[in-house]
Motif scaffolding. Structure first.
Motif, short mmCIF file in Angstrom:
data_model
loop_
_atom_site.label_atom_id
_atom_site.label_comp_id
_atom_site.label_asym_id
_atom_site.label_seq_id
_atom_site.Cartn_x
_atom_site.Cartn_y
_atom_site.Cartn_z
N GLY A 36 0.78 -1.22 0.00
CA GLY A 36 0.00 0.00 0.00
C GLY A 36 0.81 1.27 0.00
N ARG A 37 2.07 1.20 -0.42
CA ARG A 37 2.93 2.38 -0.45
C ARG A 37 3.75 2.41 -1.73
NH1 ARG A 37 7.03 2.09 3.68
NH2 ARG A 37 7.59 4.18 2.93
N VAL A 38 3.98 3.64 -2.23
CA VAL A 38 4.93 3.84 -3.31
C VAL A 38 6.31 4.01 -2.67
CG1 VAL A 38 5.55 5.27 -5.28
CG2 VAL A 38 3.16 5.01 -4.66
N HIS A 39 7.33 3.43 -3.29
CA HIS A 39 8.67 3.45 -2.69
C HIS A 39 9.65 4.21 -3.60
CE1 HIS A 39 7.86 0.64 0.64
NE2 HIS A 39 6.98 0.13 -0.20
N PRO A 40 9.62 5.56 -3.56
CA PRO A 40 10.53 6.32 -4.42
C PRO A 40 12.00 6.12 -4.08
CG PRO A 40 9.42 7.76 -2.85
CD PRO A 40 8.76 6.42 -2.75
N ASP A 41 12.27 5.67 -2.86
CA ASP A 41 13.66 5.41 -2.48
C ASP A 41 14.25 4.23 -3.25
OD1 ASP A 41 11.65 4.03 -0.90
OD2 ASP A 41 13.30 3.11 0.20
N ARG A 42 13.39 3.41 -3.85
CA ARG A 42 13.84 2.27 -4.63
C ARG A 42 13.58 2.46 -6.12
NH1 ARG A 42 10.47 -1.90 -1.51
NH2 ARG A 42 10.84 -3.13 -3.38
N ALA A 43 13.39 3.71 -6.52
CA ALA A 43 13.13 4.00 -7.94
C ALA A 43 14.35 3.66 -8.79
CB ALA A 43 12.75 5.47 -8.10
N ARG A 44 14.08 3.25 -10.01
CA ARG A 44 15.13 3.07 -11.03
C ARG A 44 14.83 4.06 -12.15
NH1 ARG A 44 17.24 -2.12 -11.15
NH2 ARG A 44 18.83 -1.19 -12.49
N GLN A 45 15.88 4.73 -12.63
CA GLN A 45 15.69 5.73 -13.67
C GLN A 45 16.87 5.68 -14.63
OE1 GLN A 45 17.70 8.70 -13.87
NE2 GLN A 45 16.53 9.93 -15.32
N TRP A 46 16.56 5.77 -15.91
CA TRP A 46 17.59 5.77 -16.95
C TRP A 46 17.37 6.96 -17.88
CZ3 TRP A 46 14.96 1.56 -15.21
CH2 TRP A 46 15.70 0.47 -14.73
N LEU A 47 18.40 7.73 -18.10
CA LEU A 47 18.40 8.78 -19.12
C LEU A 47 19.13 8.19 -20.33
CD1 LEU A 47 17.27 11.67 -19.11
CD2 LEU A 47 19.59 12.48 -18.68
N ILE A 48 18.55 8.35 -21.51
CA ILE A 48 19.01 7.63 -22.70
C ILE A 48 19.29 8.60 -23.83
CG2 ILE A 48 18.33 5.88 -24.41
CD1 ILE A 48 16.33 4.95 -22.02
N HIS A 49 20.39 8.38 -24.53
CA HIS A 49 20.76 9.18 -25.70
C HIS A 49 19.99 8.63 -26.91
CE1 HIS A 49 24.26 11.22 -28.07
NE2 HIS A 49 23.13 11.26 -28.75
N PRO A 50 19.01 9.39 -27.43
CA PRO A 50 18.21 8.86 -28.54
C PRO A 50 18.97 8.90 -29.85
CG PRO A 50 17.55 11.10 -28.06
CD PRO A 50 18.58 10.73 -27.02
N PRO A 51 18.54 8.11 -30.84
CA PRO A 51 19.25 8.07 -32.12
C PRO A 51 19.09 9.34 -32.94
CG PRO A 51 17.33 6.64 -32.16
CD PRO A 51 17.48 7.08 -30.75
N VAL A 52 18.02 10.10 -32.70
CA VAL A 52 17.86 11.40 -33.38
C VAL A 52 17.61 12.45 -32.31
CG1 VAL A 52 16.99 10.38 -35.51
CG2 VAL A 52 15.37 11.05 -33.74
N PRO A 53 17.99 13.70 -32.56
CA PRO A 53 17.87 14.74 -31.53
C PRO A 53 16.42 14.97 -31.09
CG PRO A 53 19.32 15.46 -33.31
CD PRO A 53 18.68 14.19 -33.77
N ILE A 54 16.28 15.50 -29.88
CA ILE A 54 14.98 15.87 -29.33
C ILE A 54 14.63 17.26 -29.86
CG2 ILE A 54 13.61 16.11 -27.23
CD1 ILE A 54 16.01 14.68 -25.77
N PRO A 55 13.49 17.41 -30.55
CA PRO A 55 13.14 18.73 -31.07
C PRO A 55 12.69 19.68 -29.96
CG PRO A 55 11.43 17.13 -31.61
CD PRO A 55 12.55 16.37 -30.98
N GLY A 56 12.73 20.97 -30.26
CA GLY A 56 12.45 21.98 -29.26
C GLY A 56 11.08 21.88 -28.64
N HIS A 57 10.03 21.56 -29.44
CA HIS A 57 8.69 21.53 -28.87
C HIS A 57 8.52 20.37 -27.89
CE1 HIS A 57 8.21 18.66 -32.21
NE2 HIS A 57 7.14 18.19 -31.59
#
Length: 200
Positions: A36-57
């Motif tokens: 019954g609880r969310v556990h942000p202390d055990r979160a997993r997160q990945w930042l990924i370099h995409p194959p094409v650039p991220i557009p401004g919008h």
């Protein structure tokens, strides 16, 4: 609500993309829900370099810039790690078809044990309410977000907020089976099969 019947692992999932069609991943976050609880202390997160650039919008939506992802690994370098973290899990997401579609395309050998869509759950739990976007629901339910780290539209923040929404909406039901019956989208894993009465 008796949380003993909830599946484990149960992971709230959020992804952010680069706006391509189909989208490339630029961020993935997983947060466990247990007892019954969310556990942000055990979160997993990945930042990924995409194959094409991220557009401004798109950058203006989630705030993830090309400079931020420049030194991040590309998807093949983290795919095995993300897949292992998701192995055997039920996943939860808001408008879950997006996360399910993107992740199954990037991890073709993976299938979740089940999929809970908090958008479908909200429509079932709050009949007559108008506005089922995540922001509208968080405002309507007055869920406190003071303890949610980060900013809206970043994957870890949105996953944490979605997990809190799941727990709030779950109070309308007595069992996990009741939640799954209304919140698993058609054609996705975890959907209950109702046997039809047949006259012989």
């Amino acid at each position: 609500m008796n949380y003993a019947g909830w599946p484990r692992p149960l992971l709230v999932v959020d992804v952010e993309g680069n706006g391509a069609n189909p989208p490339d991943l630029v961020e993935v976050a997983l947060l466990p829900v247990e007892d019954g609880r969310v556990h942000p202390d055990r979160a997993r997160q990945w930042l990924i370099h995409p194959p094409v650039p991220i557009p401004g919008h798109i950058i203006r939506i989630h705030g993830i810039t090309n400079e931020m992802t420049f030194t991040s690994p590309r998807w093949p370098a983290v795919a095995e790690e993300v897949g292992a973290a998701l192995e055997g899990a039920w996943i939860v997401a808001h408008n879950a078809g997006v996360e399910y579609g993107v992740l199954t395309r990037h991890l073709p050998d993976w299938q979740p044990a089940g999929v809970i869509d908090t958008l479908r759950l909200a429509k079932a739990a709050l009949p007559g309410h108008k506005g089922f976007g995540l922001d509208a629901l968080l405002t309507h339910t007055s869920i406190p977000l003071d303890g949610v780290a980060g900013t809206r539209h970043r994957a870890t923040y949105d996953a944490h907020a979605t997990g809190l929404l799941l727990l709030h909406l779950a109070q309308h039901y007595n069992t996990w089976q009741e939640i799954a019956a209304v919140a698993v989208p058609p054609g996705m894993p975890g959907r209950l099969q109702h046997e039809e009465n047949t006259l012989w």
